[in-house]
Design a protein around this motif. Structure first.
Motif, PDB file in Angstrom:
ATOM      1  N   THR A 233      -3.327  -1.154  -3.979  1.00  0.00           N
ATOM      2  CA  THR A 233      -3.841  -1.583  -2.836  1.00  0.00           C
ATOM      3  C   THR A 233      -3.694  -3.193  -3.700  1.00  0.00           C
ATOM      4  O   THR A 233      -3.992  -3.282  -4.193  1.00  0.00           O
ATOM      5  CB  THR A 233      -4.873  -1.606  -2.319  1.00  0.00           C
TER       6      THR A 233
ATOM      7  N   THR B 225       0.979  -1.174   0.266  1.00  0.00           N
ATOM      8  CA  THR B 225       0.238   0.279   0.335  1.00  0.00           C
ATOM      9  C   THR B 225       1.215   1.036  -0.015  1.00  0.00           C
ATOM     10  O   THR B 225       0.180   2.647   0.355  1.00  0.00           O
ATOM     11  CB  THR B 225      -0.938   0.160   1.148  1.00  0.00           C
TER      12      THR B 225
ATOM     13  N   ARG C 262      -7.512   6.671   2.030  1.00  0.00           N
ATOM     14  CA  ARG C 262      -8.703   6.452   2.034  1.00  0.00           C
ATOM     15  C   ARG C 262      -9.466   5.181   1.619  1.00  0.00           C
ATOM     16  O   ARG C 262      -9.785   4.246   1.855  1.00  0.00           O
ATOM     17  CB  ARG C 262      -9.593   7.224   1.939  1.00  0.00           C
ATOM     18  N   GLU C 263      -8.927   4.828  -0.141  1.00  0.00           N
ATOM     19  CA  GLU C 263      -8.706   3.948  -0.782  1.00  0.00           C
ATOM     20  C   GLU C 263      -8.202   2.659  -0.153  1.00  0.00           C
ATOM     21  O   GLU C 263      -9.025   1.767  -0.160  1.00  0.00           O
ATOM     22  CB  GLU C 263      -8.579   4.123  -2.103  1.00  0.00           C
ATOM     23  N   HIS C 264      -7.143   2.914   0.188  1.00  0.00           N
ATOM     24  CA  HIS C 264      -6.670   1.498   0.818  1.00  0.00           C
ATOM     25  C   HIS C 264      -6.982   0.487   1.741  1.00  0.00           C
ATOM     26  O   HIS C 264      -7.451  -0.050   1.891  1.00  0.00           O
ATOM     27  CB  HIS C 264      -5.140   2.200   1.704  1.00  0.00           C
ATOM     28  N   LEU C 265      -7.718   1.919   2.675  1.00  0.00           N
ATOM     29  CA  LEU C 265      -8.454   1.402   4.098  1.00  0.00           C
ATOM     30  C   LEU C 265      -9.791   0.649   4.034  1.00  0.00           C
ATOM     31  O   LEU C 265     -10.294  -0.205   4.288  1.00  0.00           O
ATOM     32  CB  LEU C 265      -8.768   2.463   5.072  1.00  0.00           C
ATOM     33  N   ARG C 266     -10.342   1.369   2.571  1.00  0.00           N
ATOM     34  CA  ARG C 266     -11.583   0.874   2.537  1.00  0.00           C
ATOM     35  C   ARG C 266     -11.448  -0.607   1.538  1.00  0.00           C
ATOM     36  O   ARG C 266     -12.008  -1.979   1.842  1.00  0.00           O
ATOM     37  CB  ARG C 266     -12.222   1.711   1.260  1.00  0.00           C
ATOM     38  N   VAL C 267      -9.829  -0.627   0.395  1.00  0.00           N
ATOM     39  CA  VAL C 267     -10.353  -1.658  -0.132  1.00  0.00           C
ATOM     40  C   VAL C 267      -9.651  -3.013   0.318  1.00  0.00           C
ATOM     41  O   VAL C 267      -9.716  -4.327   0.241  1.00  0.00           O
ATOM     42  CB  VAL C 267      -9.707  -1.228  -1.729  1.00  0.00           C
TER      43      VAL C 267
ATOM     44  N   GLN D 155      -5.579   2.618  -8.152  1.00  0.00           N
ATOM     45  CA  GLN D 155      -6.284   3.585  -7.930  1.00  0.00           C
ATOM     46  C   GLN D 155      -6.300   4.692  -9.291  1.00  0.00           C
ATOM     47  O   GLN D 155      -7.027   6.232  -9.095  1.00  0.00           O
ATOM     48  CB  GLN D 155      -6.094   4.273  -6.398  1.00  0.00           C
TER      49      GLN D 155
ATOM     50  N   LEU E 107     -11.035  -6.290   1.375  1.00  0.00           N
ATOM     51  CA  LEU E 107     -12.150  -6.487   0.623  1.00  0.00           C
ATOM     52  C   LEU E 107     -11.551  -7.325  -0.232  1.00  0.00           C
ATOM     53  O   LEU E 107     -11.780  -8.643  -0.463  1.00  0.00           O
ATOM     54  CB  LEU E 107     -12.726  -5.830  -0.240  1.00  0.00           C
TER      55      LEU E 107
END
Ligand code: KG4
Ligand code: ZN
Length: 356
Positions: free
Chosen positions: A13, A8, A48-53, A31, A56
């Motif tokens: 990610t 990350t 924020r994108e790393h945290l979200r993805v 991203q 998953l």
């Protein structure tokens, strides 16, 4: 031993599983589209994108490979250099997994991982001369072993990939435009006198690309018609396949200036530290067609084995992190849960602890 890799450090990610049989599977969430509108990576959005993805794609990877968390023998994570907020997401995730599974944690230097990536595709030979060319770095190393990298040269200003992206941006191509410039460059012969090869008339192993960047931007500013907004052509793909010859020649000439500068400095580094048996070229810009041809020629001329990862393994990915993590563990080294993330511009410490 099954090792999970977590990447990350910038805007990709990634998670990957590597065992003694090689790469079992990987997931990469780019991203690129999120940042393209800003013309570069926006650090807070990246974190924020790393945290979200990340959770998953971790779940997806386990499902796809039929793996349970409990099967993980170790977790390797890119701990720097990179965007600090982004790194913290991966490092925290890796620590949480290690805490819950009681598995060893290994922090991996992202730059070293790029240069060790060819090991996923075949045997590597040491000592090696390493050239790392990415969006943030242009470095050469003398690599004695996967744990022993001696820095030789580095860029004093822009990194090679950064210059590709800035030239692409000036042409109004979407970010990151390096591979688009590469495609355009393939459509013309370079004019070797069009642009300078900066910082070669000296004995230094360091690089400087900002002069070249300025020269290309100045050249384009006098020729507004070369920019994409002015071309009035339909889709990007049709332009890339059949570009105006002047545009293709600018890209080919710029690309040649970068590649020839890299060639000169690598040859200089080889002379400065004899004993290398192989040449390793890695990082996103190692996907560049002209650079791949030039480095193959250089290796052949010097009787060196060439280690050049496939294009997908050149850009950021987690497979290289898992692989480097396994190598470090193989030397009996690991990290504790106090592992720190290291931002860009700071040296990554070799602060492993010995496996007890
Ligand atoms: O290693 P990487 O994925 O990320 C960093 O750690 O920086 O490298 C990304 C860089 C970007 O600047 C991108 O434009 C460049 O690699 N790149 C290329 C090519 N493919 C990616 N530059 C020139 N030619 C290419 N084919
Ligand atoms: Zn990278």
């Amino acid at each position: 031993m099954l090792c999970l890799g977590v990447e990350t450090s910038c805007d990709e990610t990634g998670v990957a599983l590597v065992s003694e049989h090689g790469l079992l599977g990987q997931r990469l969430a780019s991203q690129e589209a999120v940042h393209a509108v800003f013309g570069g990576v926006v650090p807070e959005i990246a974190s924020r994108e790393h945290l979200r993805v990340l959770p998953l794609i971790y779940r997806e990877l386990l499902r796809e490979t039929g793996t349970r968390s409990a099967d993980l023998g170790a977790v390797a994570v890119a701990r720097g250099p990179g965007l600090l907020g982004s790194l913290l997401v991966g490092v925290s995730f890796a620590k949480a997994l290690c805490l819950s599974l009681d598995a060893p944690l290994v922090g991996v230097n992202h730059l070293w991982a790029h240069l060790l990536a060819p090991g996923l595709e075949g045997e590597m030979t040491f000592p090696a001369l390493g050239l790392l060319v990415s969006g943030g770095h242009t470095n050469t190393y003398f690599i004695e072993s996967p744990l022993d990298f001696r820095p030789l040269g580095r860029t004093l200003d822009d990194a090679a990939g950064e210059v590709f992206d800035k030239v692409a941006k000036d042409l109004n191509l979407p970010y990151p435009g390096g591979r688009l410039v590469d495609r355009l460059a393939g459509r013309a012969e370079p004019d070797r006198d069009m642009f300078p090869r900066a910082y070669i008339d000296n004995a230094s192993l360091d690089f400087s690309f900002s002069g070249l960047k300025t020269a290309v931007i100045q050249h384009l500013s006098g020729r507004q018609g070369l920019r994409f907004e002015d071309l009035r052509l339909e889709g990007l793909d049709s332009v890339l396949d059949d570009p105006p010859v002047d545009l293709a020649r600018v890209c080919a000439s710029f690309n040649w200036s970068v590649v020839d500068t890299l060639r000169i400095k690598v040859e200089r580094a080889l002379r400065a530290c004899a004993g290398a048996r192989s040449l390793v070229v890695a990082g996103g810009v190692a996907a560049n067609s002209m650079l791949r041809r030039a480095m193959a020629e250089l290796a052949a001329d010097h009787g060196l084995i060439l280690s050049l990862p496939g294009p997908d393994l050149c850009t950021d990915n987690a497979a290289m992190i898992a692989h480097a993590g396994r190598l470090i563990l193989g030397f009996g080294r690991r990290h504790g849960l106090d592992l720190e993330a290291v931002p860009r511009g700071r040296a990554v410490p070799e602060d492993w602890v010995r496996e007890s």
